[in-house]
Design a protein around this motif. Structure first.
Motif, PDB file in Angstrom:
ATOM      1  N   GLY B 157     -65.491 -39.460 -40.933  1.00 40.33           N
ATOM      2  CA  GLY B 157     -65.717 -38.293 -40.076  1.00 40.33           C
ATOM      3  C   GLY B 157     -67.052 -38.388 -39.373  1.00 40.33           C
ATOM      4  N   ALA B 158     -68.084 -38.833 -40.110  1.00 45.82           N
ATOM      5  CA  ALA B 158     -69.415 -38.952 -39.514  1.00 45.82           C
ATOM      6  C   ALA B 158     -69.390 -39.951 -38.364  1.00 45.82           C
ATOM      7  CB  ALA B 158     -70.423 -39.389 -40.574  1.00 45.82           C
ATOM      8  N   ALA B 159     -68.635 -41.049 -38.547  1.00 44.68           N
ATOM      9  CA  ALA B 159     -68.562 -42.066 -37.500  1.00 44.68           C
ATOM     10  C   ALA B 159     -67.796 -41.545 -36.288  1.00 44.68           C
ATOM     11  CB  ALA B 159     -67.891 -43.330 -38.046  1.00 44.68           C
ATOM     12  N   LEU B 160     -66.752 -40.754 -36.536  1.00 45.40           N
ATOM     13  CA  LEU B 160     -65.955 -40.223 -35.421  1.00 45.40           C
ATOM     14  C   LEU B 160     -66.748 -39.220 -34.591  1.00 45.40           C
ATOM     15  CD1 LEU B 160     -62.415 -39.613 -36.941  1.00 45.40           C
ATOM     16  CD2 LEU B 160     -62.962 -41.081 -35.012  1.00 45.40           C
ATOM     17  N   THR B 161     -67.634 -38.455 -35.255  1.00 43.53           N
ATOM     18  CA  THR B 161     -68.317 -37.375 -34.546  1.00 43.53           C
ATOM     19  C   THR B 161     -69.744 -37.737 -34.158  1.00 43.53           C
ATOM     20  OG1 THR B 161     -68.939 -36.431 -36.670  1.00 43.53           O
ATOM     21  CG2 THR B 161     -66.959 -35.552 -35.640  1.00 43.53           C
ATOM     22  N   LYS B 166     -72.570 -31.443 -30.893  1.00 48.73           N
ATOM     23  CA  LYS B 166     -72.457 -30.552 -32.043  1.00 48.73           C
ATOM     24  C   LYS B 166     -71.188 -30.878 -32.793  1.00 48.73           C
ATOM     25  CE  LYS B 166     -75.441 -26.922 -30.528  1.00 48.73           C
ATOM     26  NZ  LYS B 166     -75.602 -25.718 -29.757  1.00 48.73           N
ATOM     27  N   GLY B 167     -71.240 -31.948 -33.567  1.00 47.37           N
ATOM     28  CA  GLY B 167     -70.036 -32.418 -34.251  1.00 47.37           C
ATOM     29  C   GLY B 167     -69.852 -31.812 -35.627  1.00 47.37           C
ATOM     30  N   GLY B 168     -70.798 -30.944 -36.054  1.00 47.77           N
ATOM     31  CA  GLY B 168     -70.796 -30.433 -37.425  1.00 47.77           C
ATOM     32  C   GLY B 168     -69.514 -29.724 -37.813  1.00 47.77           C
ATOM     33  N   VAL B 169     -69.027 -28.814 -36.931  1.00 41.83           N
ATOM     34  CA  VAL B 169     -67.830 -28.030 -37.249  1.00 41.83           C
ATOM     35  C   VAL B 169     -66.616 -28.951 -37.320  1.00 41.83           C
ATOM     36  CG1 VAL B 169     -66.410 -26.089 -36.537  1.00 41.83           C
ATOM     37  CG2 VAL B 169     -68.849 -26.110 -36.018  1.00 41.83           C
ATOM     38  N   LEU B 170     -66.532 -29.825 -36.335  1.00 39.90           N
ATOM     39  CA  LEU B 170     -65.410 -30.763 -36.284  1.00 39.90           C
ATOM     40  C   LEU B 170     -65.407 -31.656 -37.526  1.00 39.90           C
ATOM     41  CD1 LEU B 170     -63.135 -31.591 -34.416  1.00 39.90           C
ATOM     42  CD2 LEU B 170     -64.648 -33.273 -33.399  1.00 39.90           C
TER      43      LEU B 170
END
Lengths: 230, 230
Positions: B157-161, B166-170
Motif C-alpha cells: 500500500g505504501a508503494a502504491l500511494t 495525500k495518500g494516507g486515507v487511501l
C-alpha cells in the motif's frame, strides 16, 4: 603483386572496422511516442545515440525533455515504441542495461540524514563501485572537508555535487544527466563539462538536458530539439 | 564492462538495511511516534471502559492487536516517501541488482523500527490490561510472527500511494482489510492461550502468512513502486 593486394585488403578492412567502431550505436529509440495528460510530447522519435556522442536535449519547459530521459533510462514506459541497447530491447536485458547506465535525475537522490561520504559510498556501491575512494571523489568535486557533514546541512549545489561525484568514478557506457548544472557554480560547470567531454572521448555516450550553453567544441555536441506541442 | 566491486546479494541487503536504520536513528521522532501511539491507545482503554479486571482481560487481545495494526499503519506512510521525494528511489530502481533484495531490506528495516518496539512493550501493556499470564507467551509469539506480515503487506500500500500528495486515507482503505486475517488468528491464539488451550494451529497459520508475505510481497512492492515512479 599478391602481397600488396593482401595488405590493401587488410588496410581496408581495418579502416571499415574502425569506422564501425566509431559509429557503434549504444542506444536507439524506435518510433518512440510519449503522451502525458492527453498531450503528445513527442511522436515517432527515432534517434541513435552512438559511442562518443554528446547529445543535448533542448526545448522549452514542458516539451518533454525529462520524460524522454526517464523513458531512455527505463524508469518510465513510453506510450508506444521501444528502446534498444546494443541492438536489444532494454526491457529484455534490464540488468545488463543498468550496469551500463548512469542516470542522474533532477533530484540528486542524496539523503539529508547521511553525511556526504555515506551518501556517495551508498550510491557507488549500489552501482557496483563499492571499493572506490569516496573521500578522494568528494575532493574532486570540491567537497574536501565536508565529507563528514550531514547532507541536510549542505547547500543545494553541494548536494548535487555529491551525486555528480559519481561521474568521476563511473565507466558506464551511457550517461543520462537531467539538468546536471542546476545550482552549480561556473567553475563547477566547467569541471563537469570537461568530465563529459572526457567520457565521450573515452568511448562513452552522454545524453543531457540543460538550459545553459554548453562550453564544449561545437562539433562534439549534437542537439536534439523537442518542440512544445499543443 | 568493468565493474569495480560487485556486491553479493547479502552485502546489498546489509547495505540497504544499515542505511535505513542509520537514517531512522538520526531522525528519532519517526521511530518513537508509532510506539508512543501504541502505548497511549492502550492506556486510554481502561480509562474509557472502566478498570474492571475481567472486562479488560476479555478484550485485551483485541486491544493490543488493533493498536498494533494502527501503530503500524501510522508508520507505513514514511516507508518509501522520503526516498521518493529526494530521488533516492529512482537510484534504487536503476541499480543493476534484483529489486527483491533491497525491497526486502527496506521492509525488514521498517519492521525492526516499528515491529520490534511493539513486541518489547506489549508484555508490560498486557499486564496493565490484566491479561492472564498464560497468554503472555502467546501474545509474544503472535506479535513476533504477525508484525512482519503487517510490514510486508503494508509496504504494498505504501508503494502504491507513495506518489500521491495525500495518500494516507487511501492507504488505510487498501491495507486495513488485508490485515483482518492476521488480526483474527492472532487474537484467537491469545484467547485460546488464556483458557489454557493449545494455540499452535493459529500460530502456524500466521507463520504461513509470514512465509507467503516474505516471498511474494517484494514482487508486488517493486511493481507498485515502478507504477508510482512512472
Amino acid at each position: 603483386m599478391p602481397w600488396e593486394n593482401n595488405n590493401t585488403i587488410e588496410f581496408i578492412s581495418l579502416f571499415i572496422a574502425l569506422q564501425s567502431l566509431s559509429a557503434q550505436i549504444y542506444l536507439e529509440t524506435k518510433q518512440l511516442t510519449c503522451i502525458k495528460q492527453d498531450r503528445i510530447l513527442f511522436e515517432d522519435l527515432n534517434v541513435q545515440f552512438r559511442r562518443g556522442d554528446i547529445i543535448q536535449v533542448a526545448g522549452p519547459n514542458g516539451a518533454g525533455k525529462t520524460s524522454l530521459l526517464r523513458i531512455l533510462a527505463g524508469l518510465a514506459q513510453p506510450y508506444e515504441g521501444t528502446i534498444e541497447f546494443d541492438q536489444n530491447n532494454i526491457n529484455e536485458q534490464l540488468e545488463l542495461y543498468r550496469q551500463n547506465l548512469l542516470y542522474l535525475g533532477h533530484l540528486p537522490g542524496v539523503k539529508s540524514e547521511l553525511t556526504a561520504q555515506e551518501n556517495l559510498e551508498f550510491q557507488l556501491s549500489l552501482h557496483g563501485y563499492g571499493n572506490s575512494d569516496a573521500e578522494a571523489l568528494l575532493a574532486d568535486v570540491g567537497l574536501l572537508a565536508f565529507e563528514q557533514s550531514l547532507a541536510g546541512q549542505l547547500s543545494a549545489g553541494q548536494n548535487r555535487r555529491i551525486a555528480l561525484a559519481q561521474l568521476w568514478q563511473s565507466n558506464a557506457k551511457v550517461w543520462i544527466l537531467d539538468e546536471p548544472f542546476t545550482a552549480i557554480d561556473a567553475k563547477g560547470v566547467e569541471a563537469i563539462e570537461q568530465k563529459i567531454l572526457e567520457h565521450a572521448n573515452n568511448g562513452g555516450c552522454v545524453i543531457l538536458t540543460t538550459h545553459q550553453e554548453l562550453n564544449l567544441p561545437s562539433n562534439r555536441v549534437s542537439r536534439l530539439e523537442l518542440d512544445y506541442r499543443f | 564492462m568493468e565493474q569495480g566491486n560487485v556486491l553479493s546479494y547479502f552485502n546489498l541487503f546489509k547495505l540497504v538495511l544499515s542505511r535505513d536504520l542509520k537514517i531512522a536513528l538520526r531522525h528519532r521522532d519517526d521511530v518513537l511516534n508509532p510506539l508512543l501511539f501504541f502505548i497511549i491507545i492502550i492506556t486510554l482503554f481502561p480509562l474509557g471502559i472502566g478498570p474492571e479486571p475481567q472486562t479488560l482481560a476479555k478484550i485485551a487481545p483485541g486491544i493490543i492487536w488493533v493498536s498494533a495494526l494502527l501503530a503500524t499503519l501510522l508508520s507505513l506512510d514514511r516507508m518509501f516517501k522520503s526516498d521518493y521525494q529526494d530521488g533516492a528511489l529512482e537510484q534504487l530502481l536503476l541499480s543493476p541488482y534484483p529489486s527483491f533484495i533491497w525491497v526486502l531490506a527496506k521492509v525488514i528495516a521498517h519492521w525492526i523500527l516499528t515491529g520490534i518496539p511493539l513486541i518489547i512493550t506489549a508484555p508490560v501493556l498486557a499486564g496493565m490490561l490484566n491479561l492472564p499470564t498464560e497468554s503472555f507467551l502467546a501474545t509474544f509469539w503472535t506479535l513476533l510472527l504477525g508484525t512482519p506480515v503487517l510490514s510486508f503487506i503494508g509496504a504494498i500500500g505504501a508503494a502504491l500511494t507513495v506518489g500521491l500528495k495525500k495518500g494516507g486515507v487511501l492507504l488505510s482503505l487498501i491495507i486495513l482489510p488485508l490485515y483482518i486475517p492476521v488480526l483474527i488468528f492472532a487474537t484467537s491464539a491469545i484467547d485460546a492461550a488464556s483458557y489454557g488451550l493449545p494455540y499452535g494451529g493459529q500460530l502456524a497459520i500466521i507463520g504461513a502468512l509470514l512465509v507467503g508475505a516474505l516471498t511474494l510481497t517484494p514482487f508486488a512492492i517493486t511493481s507498485a513502486l515502478k507504477v508510482s515512479t512512472n
